[in-house]
Motif scaffolding. Sequence first.
Motif, PDB file in Angstrom:
ATOM      1  N   THR A 178      56.137  36.205  45.665  1.00 17.08           N
ATOM      2  CA  THR A 178      55.614  35.680  44.621  1.00 17.08           C
ATOM      3  C   THR A 178      54.867  36.119  43.785  1.00 17.08           C
ATOM      4  O   THR A 178      54.038  36.948  45.152  1.00 17.08           O
ATOM      5  CB  THR A 178      55.478  34.583  45.068  1.00 17.08           C
ATOM      6  N   SER A 179      54.045  36.259  42.681  1.00 17.74           N
ATOM      7  CA  SER A 179      53.166  37.455  41.959  1.00 17.74           C
ATOM      8  C   SER A 179      51.976  36.341  43.573  1.00 17.74           C
ATOM      9  O   SER A 179      51.465  35.463  43.944  1.00 17.74           O
ATOM     10  CB  SER A 179      53.312  37.440  41.017  1.00 17.74           C
ATOM     11  N   PHE A 180      51.266  37.541  43.394  1.00 20.94           N
ATOM     12  CA  PHE A 180      49.655  36.904  44.171  1.00 20.94           C
ATOM     13  C   PHE A 180      48.836  36.223  43.368  1.00 20.94           C
ATOM     14  O   PHE A 180      47.851  35.316  43.802  1.00 20.94           O
ATOM     15  CB  PHE A 180      48.667  37.995  44.795  1.00 20.94           C
ATOM     16  N   VAL A 181      48.980  36.595  42.102  1.00 17.03           N
ATOM     17  CA  VAL A 181      48.277  35.938  40.837  1.00 17.03           C
ATOM     18  C   VAL A 181      48.443  33.838  41.168  1.00 17.03           C
ATOM     19  O   VAL A 181      48.288  33.323  41.197  1.00 17.03           O
ATOM     20  CB  VAL A 181      48.280  35.792  39.334  1.00 17.03           C
ATOM     21  N   HIS A 182      50.440  33.793  41.283  1.00  9.62           N
ATOM     22  CA  HIS A 182      50.472  32.115  41.565  1.00  9.62           C
ATOM     23  C   HIS A 182      49.815  31.623  42.979  1.00  9.62           C
ATOM     24  O   HIS A 182      49.661  30.211  43.308  1.00  9.62           O
ATOM     25  CB  HIS A 182      52.075  32.203  41.398  1.00  9.62           C
ATOM     26  N   LEU A 183      49.499  32.715  44.015  1.00 11.29           N
ATOM     27  CA  LEU A 183      48.887  32.102  45.239  1.00 11.29           C
ATOM     28  C   LEU A 183      47.424  32.186  45.353  1.00 11.29           C
ATOM     29  O   LEU A 183      47.820  31.173  45.824  1.00 11.29           O
ATOM     30  CB  LEU A 183      49.719  33.563  46.757  1.00 11.29           C
ATOM     31  N   LEU A 184      46.753  32.399  44.574  1.00  7.95           N
ATOM     32  CA  LEU A 184      45.373  32.648  44.640  1.00  7.95           C
ATOM     33  C   LEU A 184      45.512  31.355  43.641  1.00  7.95           C
ATOM     34  O   LEU A 184      44.541  30.593  43.358  1.00  7.95           O
ATOM     35  CB  LEU A 184      44.977  33.953  43.998  1.00  7.95           C
ATOM     36  N   SER A 185      46.416  31.013  42.743  1.00  4.64           N
ATOM     37  CA  SER A 185      46.385  30.103  41.826  1.00  4.64           C
ATOM     38  C   SER A 185      46.379  29.128  42.648  1.00  4.64           C
ATOM     39  O   SER A 185      45.605  27.770  42.698  1.00  4.64           O
ATOM     40  CB  SER A 185      47.036  29.935  40.594  1.00  4.64           C
ATOM     41  N   ALA A 213      39.596  31.728  34.062  1.00  7.73           N
ATOM     42  CA  ALA A 213      39.594  33.092  34.007  1.00  7.73           C
ATOM     43  C   ALA A 213      40.139  34.042  35.485  1.00  7.73           C
ATOM     44  O   ALA A 213      40.462  35.089  35.333  1.00  7.73           O
ATOM     45  CB  ALA A 213      38.321  32.692  35.232  1.00  7.73           C
ATOM     46  N   LEU A 214      41.439  33.280  36.400  1.00  2.00           N
ATOM     47  CA  LEU A 214      42.203  33.774  36.749  1.00  2.00           C
ATOM     48  C   LEU A 214      43.520  34.418  36.096  1.00  2.00           C
ATOM     49  O   LEU A 214      43.869  35.698  36.350  1.00  2.00           O
ATOM     50  CB  LEU A 214      42.259  33.123  38.060  1.00  2.00           C
ATOM     51  N   LEU A 215      43.730  33.716  35.001  1.00  2.00           N
ATOM     52  CA  LEU A 215      44.995  34.326  34.634  1.00  2.00           C
ATOM     53  C   LEU A 215      44.701  35.317  32.910  1.00  2.00           C
ATOM     54  O   LEU A 215      45.289  36.092  32.866  1.00  2.00           O
ATOM     55  CB  LEU A 215      45.440  32.851  33.204  1.00  2.00           C
ATOM     56  N   LEU A 216      43.350  35.148  32.494  1.00  2.00           N
ATOM     57  CA  LEU A 216      42.700  35.920  31.446  1.00  2.00           C
ATOM     58  C   LEU A 216      42.819  37.209  32.421  1.00  2.00           C
ATOM     59  O   LEU A 216      42.540  38.024  31.790  1.00  2.00           O
ATOM     60  CB  LEU A 216      41.398  35.025  31.048  1.00  2.00           C
ATOM     61  N   SER A 217      42.252  37.237  33.453  1.00  2.00           N
ATOM     62  CA  SER A 217      41.426  38.785  34.267  1.00  2.00           C
ATOM     63  C   SER A 217      43.007  38.859  34.493  1.00  2.00           C
ATOM     64  O   SER A 217      42.956  40.128  34.707  1.00  2.00           O
ATOM     65  CB  SER A 217      40.934  38.231  34.980  1.00  2.00           C
ATOM     66  N   ASN A 218      44.422  38.345  34.735  1.00  2.00           N
ATOM     67  CA  ASN A 218      45.750  38.761  35.152  1.00  2.00           C
ATOM     68  C   ASN A 218      45.955  39.883  33.506  1.00  2.00           C
ATOM     69  O   ASN A 218      46.573  40.840  33.990  1.00  2.00           O
ATOM     70  CB  ASN A 218      46.188  38.069  36.116  1.00  2.00           C
ATOM     71  N   THR A 219      46.401  38.365  32.585  1.00  2.22           N
ATOM     72  CA  THR A 219      47.229  39.166  31.071  1.00  2.22           C
ATOM     73  C   THR A 219      46.335  39.654  30.667  1.00  2.22           C
ATOM     74  O   THR A 219      46.973  41.186  29.986  1.00  2.22           O
ATOM     75  CB  THR A 219      46.690  37.808  30.626  1.00  2.22           C
ATOM     76  N   PHE A 220      45.089  39.826  31.085  1.00  5.48           N
ATOM     77  CA  PHE A 220      43.955  41.369  29.895  1.00  5.48           C
ATOM     78  C   PHE A 220      44.322  42.717  30.952  1.00  5.48           C
ATOM     79  O   PHE A 220      44.445  43.630  30.207  1.00  5.48           O
ATOM     80  CB  PHE A 220      42.684  40.835  29.770  1.00  5.48           C
ATOM     81  N   THR A 221      43.988  42.154  31.704  1.00  5.21           N
ATOM     82  CA  THR A 221      43.792  43.496  32.699  1.00  5.21           C
ATOM     83  C   THR A 221      45.710  44.183  32.685  1.00  5.21           C
ATOM     84  O   THR A 221      45.947  45.654  32.552  1.00  5.21           O
ATOM     85  CB  THR A 221      43.668  43.568  34.174  1.00  5.21           C
ATOM     86  N   ASN A 222      46.688  43.193  33.400  1.00  2.00           N
ATOM     87  CA  ASN A 222      47.899  43.840  32.857  1.00  2.00           C
ATOM     88  C   ASN A 222      47.720  44.740  31.505  1.00  2.00           C
ATOM     89  O   ASN A 222      49.369  45.429  31.160  1.00  2.00           O
ATOM     90  CB  ASN A 222      48.473  43.002  33.054  1.00  2.00           C
ATOM     91  N   GLY A 223      47.520  43.592  30.529  1.00  4.26           N
ATOM     92  CA  GLY A 223      48.191  44.458  29.239  1.00  4.26           C
ATOM     93  C   GLY A 223      47.184  45.254  28.687  1.00  4.26           C
ATOM     94  O   GLY A 223      48.081  46.237  28.589  1.00  4.26           O
ATOM     95  N   ASN A 224      46.121  45.682  29.144  1.00  9.13           N
ATOM     96  CA  ASN A 224      45.955  46.789  29.242  1.00  9.13           C
ATOM     97  C   ASN A 224      46.311  47.974  29.937  1.00  9.13           C
ATOM     98  O   ASN A 224      46.214  49.438  29.373  1.00  9.13           O
ATOM     99  CB  ASN A 224      43.811  47.017  29.717  1.00  9.13           C
ATOM    100  N   ILE A 272      41.190  45.379  40.311  1.00  8.36           N
ATOM    101  CA  ILE A 272      40.487  44.787  39.096  1.00  8.36           C
ATOM    102  C   ILE A 272      40.443  42.866  38.556  1.00  8.36           C
ATOM    103  O   ILE A 272      39.692  42.673  37.799  1.00  8.36           O
ATOM    104  CB  ILE A 272      40.742  45.647  37.706  1.00  8.36           C
ATOM    105  N   VAL A 273      41.624  42.637  38.942  1.00 10.60           N
ATOM    106  CA  VAL A 273      41.784  41.176  38.391  1.00 10.60           C
ATOM    107  C   VAL A 273      41.040  40.171  39.792  1.00 10.60           C
ATOM    108  O   VAL A 273      40.528  39.604  39.324  1.00 10.60           O
ATOM    109  CB  VAL A 273      43.216  40.967  39.141  1.00 10.60           C
ATOM    110  N   ILE A 274      41.358  41.035  40.843  1.00  9.18           N
ATOM    111  CA  ILE A 274      40.554  40.369  42.136  1.00  9.18           C
ATOM    112  C   ILE A 274      38.364  39.927  41.738  1.00  9.18           C
ATOM    113  O   ILE A 274      38.460  38.976  41.706  1.00  9.18           O
ATOM    114  CB  ILE A 274      40.614  40.935  43.183  1.00  9.18           C
ATOM    115  N   ALA A 275      38.083  41.766  41.585  1.00  2.00           N
ATOM    116  CA  ALA A 275      36.696  41.295  40.858  1.00  2.00           C
ATOM    117  C   ALA A 275      36.403  39.969  39.577  1.00  2.00           C
ATOM    118  O   ALA A 275      35.928  39.544  40.296  1.00  2.00           O
ATOM    119  CB  ALA A 275      36.692  42.470  40.414  1.00  2.00           C
ATOM    120  N   SER A 276      37.398  40.283  38.323  1.00  2.00           N
ATOM    121  CA  SER A 276      37.067  39.681  37.518  1.00  2.00           C
ATOM    122  C   SER A 276      37.171  37.941  38.403  1.00  2.00           C
ATOM    123  O   SER A 276      36.066  37.259  37.583  1.00  2.00           O
ATOM    124  CB  SER A 276      38.231  39.849  36.398  1.00  2.00           C
TER     125      SER A 276
END
Length: 798
Positions: free
Chosen positions: A417-424, A465-476, A741-745
Amino acid sequence: MASKAAVTTKISCYHCGEPYLNGKINLDTKQFCCEGCKMVYQIINENGLCEYYNLNQNPGFNNRIPVRPDKFSFLDDESIAARLITFKDEKQVHATFYLPQMHCSSCLYLLENLHRLEPGVISCKVNFTRREADIIFSTNESSVRKVAEALTSVGYEPWISMSDLKEKRPGISKKMIYQLGIAGFCFGNVMLMSFPEYLGIDASETGLRSMFRWTNFALAIPVFLYSALPFYESSWKSLKHKFLNIDAPIALAIIITFVRSAVEVISGTGGGYFDSMTGIVFFMLAGRILQDKTYRQLSFERDYTSYFPVAVSVMKEGKEVPTVLPTLKPGDTILIHNEELIPADGILSRGKAFIDYSFVTGESIPVAKEVGELVYAGGRQTGGNIEILTVKEVAQSYLTKLWNKDTFRENEEPKPTSFVHLLSRYFTFIVFGIALATGIYWQVNNPSHLWPAVTAIFIIACPCALLLSNTFTNGNILQILGRNRLYLRNAETIENIAKVSHIVFDKTGTLTQSTEQDIAYEGEPLDERQLEMVAALAGSSSHPLSRTLFKNLGITSDLEILHFKETRGAGLEAMIGEDIIRIGSPAFLGGDIENEAGTRVGVSINNKIYGYYKYSNHYRTDIDLLLQQLQKTHRLSVISGDNAAEHENLRRLLGNDARLLFKQQPEDKLNYIRNLQRTGEKVMMIGDGLNDAGALKQSDAGVAVAEQTNNFTPSSDAIIGAESLPRLHAFIKICRANRNIVIASFILSIVYNLIGLYFAVQGTLSPLIAAILMPSSSLSILLISFGGSNWLARWMRL
């Protein structure tokens, strides 16, 4: 004493200055990287005038590449042509062609001015990223076939494969674009209508405040019911699988925010938080579309139909009849031209075959076949025309069976599982805990504050905020990698690449260039006449080894060749002047047969063996530097279907710790990946051929190497342009930085959440505070996401 033949070097195009490998396109002594540059250069210099004038004044410019008359005859079939047509009426037709050859400004210039070169073409619009040309032509003056022939004649042959008969390539979802547009429109207007609430203006006497609140309510409904649908659908799917993904708490926050705001408006007790709700949906949809924009450009799920052509020439009563592959049947005799693919298993019935099976088996040297021998689908003819009597249908051929083997199917074990889902998940549990404690406190002390306080907690502490940081960082990051010709299937691939501990390389076509070979001469030096005789004899044969030798010698000879004889699989001999010259294997020349790995071609003049030309793989530019960098951070392996001739070179490049395996079947490669994974390794497989397909699918991150990214590659998690492979180390580093970058955001968003929670638990969260915190948090995240990833890319020179 030894002398080395000419090797491939990088030079610059005379017109555009782009670097490329030599031996491509020559005009006198000038070198050009593509037909576009050569033709534009000729047009510009024809009369010494500007590009536009010359194209306009020379619509019949005829210095073009000849096109075989029957090459695109299959496009006369309306059912096939219809797959390329996007619009058609009585006056004009719109068709889309894939042109993988385009790569520079001259290509764009020439293609977009195709209407000045080809009668009947009205316009041509180029999508450079997708390597597509959208061409509009007159229904009465031209056809899909004529346009395809015109494109080929100027150096841009359309790539039309059997898969085009099945389905169109996917585009960006229009539904999501509409959802984003509605969310953006409603968000902007809700913010505008909320200013009386922000500023505390008392407009109750005029009824304006009530009107603004009900207008906001109306604007929020389409966002709630339509724009937010992706979050509801994703949440429901995850809950059905007993898994809490990041969309679940976001969907809950959207619902609670809308319900509370609706209750306040209907009861007349407040204006609600419609601005926060619509803003959350708008920003998160924008992030998702940013991600989709990059990895929807290419197709990552590919099968053998993407590799096969649409049609083939079938010989009937001495005539060539274009036949679509699905209708090809056993007993048909097919005509295969030079550089064409063999689509079905059959028996060679006419001509000499030199078949390149490198894509299927990994063998780097073409295989010679004589009349009566069996040839398999998937090979590419590298000599003259041949005829093959098919013995199996396309769907039953060796290639399709190899593709559909059960061992090629990806292991069904669930991926991490993605670390983003675990954090969430942890974040959501904490929020529920705070909400529960707050509810108990206000239930005991002041029940009237319970509803405002608990709902405010879910509004302000939404993990958006977590999803925004993840999607925008990943997208870029996806866009940065895409600019550098590494295209990822999805954002999860970024995390998988970051976790890789072991990298497994294929050899042929991955570390080496399958179309190039280095040749070194070992033996008694040859004088100019002797070299000219060798070149003359080698140039008289169509065998791939002879052609490679002739090309590397770079000598044009007009010597008269007498009594030429070619012995299959052995060598050549002839009389030139008074000399008898023979080139071929040591056994053919009568020399000592040494047990030496690799391919050697000897030279004998008047029964004296002078020496041998030793063939070796040509490694990609800067691949040695890449392997040196990767040795410091990853464990490395090379697993190849070819022989062990390159063992010494590979050991020197990869070091003593790397594992080298040769003559490996596709199943062997897949099992090797599985065994590494069982020991806890996170494996990246890098390959280019069908024999790598199973390993690519089994690996944690499968990367397919492609000379042209829109050409066929096996199904994979990523596609990398061959010229970008030497920068793989930098790509891995930026994928690893993505997590930081995602964690900092996310940490920054926690600060905003703590400020909001201070007001929320007290039940005093006003619309003004929510309106300040939400956009401030979102903008800060955007700055960190884009700023951090862009700065890192510039620092790495990506």
